[in-house]
Structure formats: C-alpha cells, structure tokens
Design an enzyme around this catalytic site. Sequence first.
Site, PDB file in Angstrom:
ATOM      1  N   LYS A  16       0.862  -1.183   0.000  1.00 30.75           N
ATOM      2  CA  LYS A  16       0.000   0.000   0.000  1.00 30.75           C
ATOM      3  C   LYS A  16       0.896   1.229   0.000  1.00 30.75           C
ATOM      4  CE  LYS A  16      -3.881   2.055   2.575  1.00 30.75           C
ATOM      5  NZ  LYS A  16      -4.847   1.876   3.682  1.00 30.75           N
ATOM      6  N   SER A  35      -9.771   2.022   2.813  1.00 32.48           N
ATOM      7  CA  SER A  35      -8.878   2.775   1.960  1.00 32.48           C
ATOM      8  C   SER A  35      -7.849   1.917   1.218  1.00 32.48           C
ATOM      9  CB  SER A  35      -8.122   3.822   2.784  1.00 32.48           C
ATOM     10  OG  SER A  35      -7.328   3.194   3.763  1.00 32.48           O
ATOM     11  N   SER A  88     -10.211  -0.373   6.964  1.00 33.26           N
ATOM     12  CA  SER A  88      -9.611  -0.245   5.633  1.00 33.26           C
ATOM     13  C   SER A  88      -8.886  -1.458   5.094  1.00 33.26           C
ATOM     14  CB  SER A  88      -8.644   0.951   5.621  1.00 33.26           C
ATOM     15  OG  SER A  88      -9.381   2.144   5.773  1.00 33.26           O
TER      16      SER A  88
END
Lengths: 509, 479, 95
Positions: free
Chosen positions: A97, A172, A196
């Site tokens: 990420k 997210s 997330s």
Amino acid sequence: MSLDSLIDGTLRGLAGALARREVKAAEVAGAFLDRIAAANPSLNCFITVDRERCLAEAASADRWLDAQHARLVGHPAAPDGPDAVSGRLAGVPIAHKDIFCAEGWRTTAGSRMLENFVAPYDAQVITRFRDAGAVHLGRANMDEFAMGSSNENSYFGPVRNPWDQTRVPGGSSGGSAAAVAAGLAPAATGTDTGGSIRQPAAWCGVSGLKPTYGRVSRYGMIAFASSLDQAGAFARCADDLALLLDVMAGHDVRDATSVARQDPGFASLLGQPLRGLRVGVPRDWFGPGLASGIGDAVQVALAELQRQGCTLVDIDLPASAHAIPAYYVIAPAEASSNLSRFDGVRFGHRAADYRNLDELYERSRAEGFGPEVKRRILIGSYVLSHGYYDAYYLQAQKVRRLIAEDFTRAFAQCDLIAGPVTPTSAFTLGACNDDPVQMYLEDMYTIPVNLAGLPGMSVPAGFDQGLPVGLQLIGPWWQEARLLQVAHAYQQHTDWHQFRPVGVPGVAA
Amino acid sequence: MKHWEVVIGLETHAQLSTRSKIFSGASTAFGAEPNSQACAVDLGLPGVLPVPNHGAVERAIRFGLAVGGHIAPLSVFARKNYFYPDLPKGYQISQFESPVVQGGTLTIHTSAGEKTVRLTRAHLEEDAGKSLHEDFHGCSGIDLNRAGTPLLEIVTEPDLRSAEEAVAYARALHGLVRWIEICDGNMQEGSFRCDVNVSVRPVGQAEYGTRCEIKNLNSFRFIERAVDCEVKRQIELIEDGGTVRQETRLYDPERDETRPMRSKEDAQDYRYFPDPDLPPLRIDAAWVREVAAGLPELPSARRARYQQELGLGVYDAGLLTASREAGDYFEALRAAAPAVDAKVCANWVNGELAAALNRAELDFAASRVSAIQLAGLLRRLADGTVSGKIAKEIFELMWSEGGEADAIIDAKGLRQISDSGALEAILRDIVERSPAQVAEYRGGKEKVFGFFVGQAMKATQGKANPAQLNELLRTLLAG
Amino acid sequence: MSLSEDDVRRVARLSRLALSAGELPRLQQDLSRILDLAGQLQAIDTRGVAPMAHPGAESVALRPDVVTESDRRAAYQAVAPQVQDGLYLVPKVIE
C-alpha cells in the site's frame, strides 16, 4: 504445474517452489508485472510500478535462493517454504500500500501532496519484508491519507472492483485488495484504521487481517489516526496471512506504541479442530441496516462453524452503536494534527504562487489535499478547539472506553466474535458522492474493533447478487492465532476464498 | 497618587544536558552545520514517530527532587498545535494537564533577606528549530538542528515582587540546574531562557492586574531591564487613563524598551490533546529513590550546614554555595586542612582565591591554586609559620609560578619572625633611634604607633609576627 | 446548520487551509452534517468513565540517551522544495 497455476496458488506454495528452485523469482515477478501492465489501465490498482527495479530485486533474490539451494543439495526435499527468519519470502513479490515509506520509491499516500515524494528511508514493515527476501512488486493505490471506504478519494484515480468494474473495491486499501483479488499480486500489505483492510477484503472476496494495535510497527507508515492505524495484509487464505504476519509483526524500538510480545507463531493453531470454541455473535449487528443477502451468507458461515464444533453465543455490544460518531471525532482530531507537517517547507507539494508564509501554508495545503482530507482536517481542528474539546474529543474517548469494556465483557463468554464486515456490498462508483456521512455508515461493524485495538479479519463467505461477502472474525487482544485457526478451518471446508473474478485483462479465467 | 505593587512570574526553559534529543537519537551538540543534526524524526518526515529519552526524564526527576516537588507517577505527553517554520511537525510535543513535576519551591536571597518562591510545575517538552533572518533574498533560513532538544519548562507562581527578586530567582534557578547537572546553563548558547510575566496592581488590591509576557530573555541583566521597563510602561499607561492589553512582548536591548511581538492574529488556540504516539509516562517509586540516592548535597542544605554547623555568615555561606564548584573546592580545602578554622578557609576562598579567579576569568575547576595547595598554605598560617601578609604573597607566587607552600617558604626565607628575643632586639633599636616619635606617642598621639610598626616591618622584611610585634612594642613604649 | 460560515473560516484559518468563496457553502453543509453525527455522542452517559487515549501499551518505553543518528542531510534535503546553504527557505518571518 504451470506458472499461472503456481502464482494463482498460495503464498506458501509459491515460496516453497522458489526455495526448491522449481521456478525463478524473475519469472514470477515478470508474470505478475505482465498482468499488471494489462490490467492496471482498467483497474488502477497501482499508483507506481517500476518494472526494472522490481526485476532487479527478483534477480537479487534468485542469486540468494541459488546460494541457499546449493547448500541444501544432497539433503532430502526441503519443506514448503524456507525455515529461516530471513528469507522466509525469498523471491515472493508483494504489493505494498502506497502508505509505507520505501527508500527510493515514490510514496504518495494517494495524495497530490506527496505526488513527487521519493521516500528517503524505509518503514519498518518494508524493512521486514526486505529482510525476508520479498520482492517489492509495486505501490498499491489507496484513498488519500487512508481516509475513505471506497478508494474513490485517490488523487491518482479510483480503483475498480475486479468483480464488477462499475463498482468500488472498498477502501482505503482498495488497490491492495483488488490487486490480490484480480491475481495481480499474490499478497499485499494494507492498513486498517476503521476497516480499511477488512472492508475492501470483503468487497473483493479476499482474506484480510488487521492485527492487534501495537503488534506491527507503525514506523514509516504515513499516519492518519495514530491510536487507530495498524498495518496488516491481504492474501488468498488464512494460512498465507499467518506467514505474512510472522514477517510483519514484532516490537520496534522506534515505535513507542508497539508492544513486545512472546506469543507463539501466528500459524501455531492452524489445523487444530474448532471443537469447543465459543463464537460470540452480536445480535444487534443483524438488524434492519444489514443487507439481507449479506446477513444470509454470514448465517450460513456461522452454521459451518457450528458444524465444525463451535458453539454460537449471543452477545451484546451496546456501546458499539456509538462507534461511528466516536470514530469520526477521534480519527479526524488525530489526523488534523498528523497532517500539519504537510506545509510545503521540507517536502511535499509547495504552491507556486504565494506572497508570504501564511499563503505558502494555506495554498500548498489547499492544493495538495483532496476534499475528504480537508473535511477531516477541519472537523478535527474543530473538535479539538477551545470550548469544544470536552464535549467532543473527551466524550468520544470516554465512549471509546465503553466500547472496549463491552468487548472485554463479551470475551468472558466467548473465544472470538463473528459477524458481518459491512452492511452492504460494493456500491457503484460515485454513488456516495453527495453525502460524506453516508459513506461513513459503511464502517459500522469494523470501527468498534479499531477503537478497542482488537485484531480482526475478513474471510470470503459467499456472494450477494454476484458481489463478494465477507465474514468478520474478531479476537481478544493478541489472539490473531485463534482467528487464523478458525479462518483456516473454515477455508478447509468451504471454497469461497478460491473464487476468482473473470474478465481481468491479462489473467486467464 | 497610587502606590503600585508589581507581580511577576517566571517561566524558564532549561535545555537538558542529554547527548541525544528528547524524542530521537540525533545529537544535541551545539554549533553543528545547519540541519546536520536533524534526523527524520526531528524533521517530521511522513511516518516517523517519537520515542522519549530516558536521560531527559531522569533529569526532570532530579529537578523535581531538588525543589521538593511532587514527581507525578503518571504524566502525559500532549501535542501543542500551531504552525511556524521552526516547528516541523506543526505541533510541539509538550505536557499539558499532567506534568512530570508538580509544585516545589526555591529559596532566594535579596537585600531584604530570604524568600521562598513557589513553583507551579515543571514539564518536559521539545525545543523548536531556529529561524535565521539574514537575507536570503527576502527569505528566512530554517535550521532544525535544535528541533527536538529536550527542555524542562519551569513555571513559578506569581510570587515575585520586584526586578531584584526576579533576577535573584533566575540566578538561583540557574545555579541549581547547573548544580544538579541537568543543564549547562550556557545562556549565550540558549541553554537557559526566561520569559517573565509582569503585571501591576494598586497596593492592597486582591485581583491581579492584566499581565504581559516578555519572552526569550537570555541574560540576568536583560531580565532586570525588561521588568523595570515593563513596570514603568504599565504604570504610566494606567496613570494616563489607559488599560494594559494582555499581549506578548519582546525586550529590545538597543532601545531599552519592550515592544509587542508582531502577532499574526488573536490568541492562539493550541488544541492540546494527549499525544496518541506516546503512551503515558510512568515513573515508579523505585526509580525516584534511585535518582534521589544519586543527588549531591543541594545548595540550600549546604548553605544551612555552613551557617549552622560551621558558623559562617550569611554572606560567606552564600558565596560558597553560589556554585557547586565553589562549595566543592571549599569542602576539599577543609578536608585537607581540618585544623584550620572554617571561617579562615571561607575568607580565603571568597577573598584571595575568588579575586584571582575573577582576574584570570577562570572558574574553580580551572584554578591555578588547587585546594590541596591552598590547604598547605593555610596550615602554615594557622601554625604561625607565616603572617597573614606573607601568606598573601605566597599565594600570589603559587598562582603565578605554582609550587607548594612549604617549598616557597623555605626557598624565599619567608618564615615569620616570632622569636621574641630577636624581635625585642630589633624593636629596642628602633625605639632608641626615634626619640621624637616616642615622645609623641607617650604624649598621646596613638597614630604614631603605626610608624614603629612600619619600621619594624621594614627591618624584618615584613616577616615580623604582627601579634607579637604589637605586644612587644606596646610594652616597650609604655616604658 | 451546526456550523456558521464564520466557524468554517475560523477553523480553516486554524488549519492553514485556503478556502475559495465557492467552496464555503458546500463545506459548511458537509461539516455541519459530520458535526451532527458527532453530536450524537452528547446523549451518552459517560459519568465516571475515564477517557481512553491509548488502546495498547500501558506505559511508554524509553530509549537510552545515546546518539544513534548520523548526518543524512543530503538525503533528507533531496526532497526539499527550497534549500540554500543547508537551510530550508521560507518567506521571511517578522516577529
């Protein structure tokens, strides 16, 4: 076994094949990179891919693996996966990420503010993967500064759900979840502040785990809400998550909130039968807010757990009804402070036009941050400001304690908690544009877990009108091994986690 | 015409003498190239985290014990949020509701006597960087080497009532932090900075007047001047019919006046909240005991001991406890010369030695005459080998050329003449040669006595034992 | 609405975020909605409840007072927008 089958298999299997030199790291990385090249234009899972750098790392891994293997020649076949702490994931590509600083990699946090920020140091998570020999596959797309539940808040464009490209993957960590679901990466790191990891895992039909707060170092992980953020991972199955967590977890002297633990390995309970385990089910979570298709799928999953010997126990988590307002006070408050460092002075976006210091700050920040980030900064500053602190921030922290105490009481009656991850499945892109609060309500089942600091997982548990549904497992503090045990047992007798979306460019059906 | 009472409180920022910063492992050494000691944590790069320095906390504990304050078993780091270029994170990590030290007192000595100043609190926080305003084409240059240096912010109650008291407090605090070795007190380098809060009120009024804060005073002289200027300004303003506005001001030494800081807006809202990156700081009783065991004798205790046990006067005791080095020298001197009267030792340390150190701009640690050497000299003074006058000469020699007292006495033949037979002979000789003066003396002119003393000293090259000399002379002159 | 335009401007100033006139109404609406959500907290009885700022560690672990960092100025300033002679440059600040 074809290369495609291998890279679509388990992480453990891939690591083992690499260790036995049945396949080269360069081939594996190349195969994923080809898929990414084909699919990323439509799915947009990755913000940055650096083919050369990735292949260079793979070549390096190959040299290391060759040397290791040469030492083992003459011995009986090596067990699946290298045993050493170092080299556990040698040659295995991992998508990260874009929130973990990685030296020499552009690290954007999904934001224009860091559009050209090349990190000068490695996050602890990145270091641990490096030390395990993993190959940095690319930088996964995400909601800006981890604020969002749909990955529509990225400066670099939304991510599309591989199961239905008109829909969002969740957020997210949308890029990470979608990449694993689409077969563009065998595993990916993510972060979970209010859901997330778990929510996009559910919406993308992959397995995801958020560890106990303090289990994984946050050093180098760009902060959103410091007392809630925790790094975790996505993979195709629980066993793989155990392997990933073993690599990621550990005390770090550079993170004062990381905790030194002497727990047995995360895989230590895998394969143990579930007989006798008590699974708490929060009654209130199955109310009218939950889509019936999801509720049904979760009930079926619970029935499977029962079939394997678990006892279901009704539990109550009354304070969790207030989790969303508490979270949307605490998280923005912490974020408003954490994001003050983005001021155009030492790094990051700097406005081109300003006449004085104030304008430098105000314009750089207004240009650098997207609308959701701005909203949260403003709310955060407001709830901390003089006159409002007691009513909002302090009150929210008290409610937080009530929520944590609910869990403590519940865990006196059960060994883990199971229920839905989300009230609805993936919505279409743009559906929540008009009302930010509507999006916030998606987090109702995941947020309480972050407020309490507990470990939580999402595992695929079926479909609701063609869209993946997740089963959430929540454990007492530090009991990730228990969650993985249950998830693994569930996955031995169901096959939801093996379903793949069709129609991903570059990936055979 | 009203009579005014001045009310003053001080906030002092003392840089703690740790090697590394309060929340990172970067060096705190002064004078490095700009930004060469600003690591990722100090720069507030994305993703970095603070970790508190054990040495900084220990120094705070030491301070708390030294002032008799309460060491909080649990204290909390809080974020103070505001934007400024020398504050990289956009917030300062400090302590707000739960400081590490609560209460405590400091005793000061002024012309009016002793006074106890109450401390409100002392807390840990990080220092900011520095802005350099030399022209970079209309820009300021920011050096973040200082960012993250540990500070102990020490706050008094508004107990001070004059510039003299404010300076006395600042000096006493400065002496104390150096004494317990938590801060080097180097004011030129910014290790010890004071802000003063000043207000006035009519004598007898219970409520405090509006106060102004004067920031960043880094010399005792500036503190005194700033307070005087500000008091004068406030009184004049009020007597002219105006009201004092609460504001932050700076002292301008060139103009010898205070002026308001150019503030960008109304009072800042710092939005304090507990730092989520730092769990609470717990200090257990065992650690406090350990630190207490390692504390040296504190200035107030030493001062009291000197006055009560050794019988030294207030002034002498004060000088000897102005710094740890002065007292340590005195202690070493007494240990090497236990038979010598404490007051004599004190006189020499506060007199000859202090004067020599001042002239040479040296501190006690660098003294050219060690305590052992001085002890040797004072023993010879005490046993009558040399007179006081000669002793001073020997001291000068030791200072400029080194050497032990005995060696110098022998080499230069400085033994005092105490042999009454020899002295009497010399005196008889003088008396016989000076009939006029003898007549004047016997006629009542007491002053003439000095003539005979002078003659005797000349004849003995100053080595006559003065006490013996006086006694013999009086006997002789009496006839 | 729970927030006035002035409230929005004030908090934007506190947060150093420039706001265009066009942004203001929408922002006022959105923020008011979020604040209404947060306002639900008022109804909860939290008497006698201690706030929970840290979910994890009971007490902060301290590091020894040792210098562990070396000069990495070049690497850190490689990402800086404006530096000169090793200093970060900003518009002049007058006190």
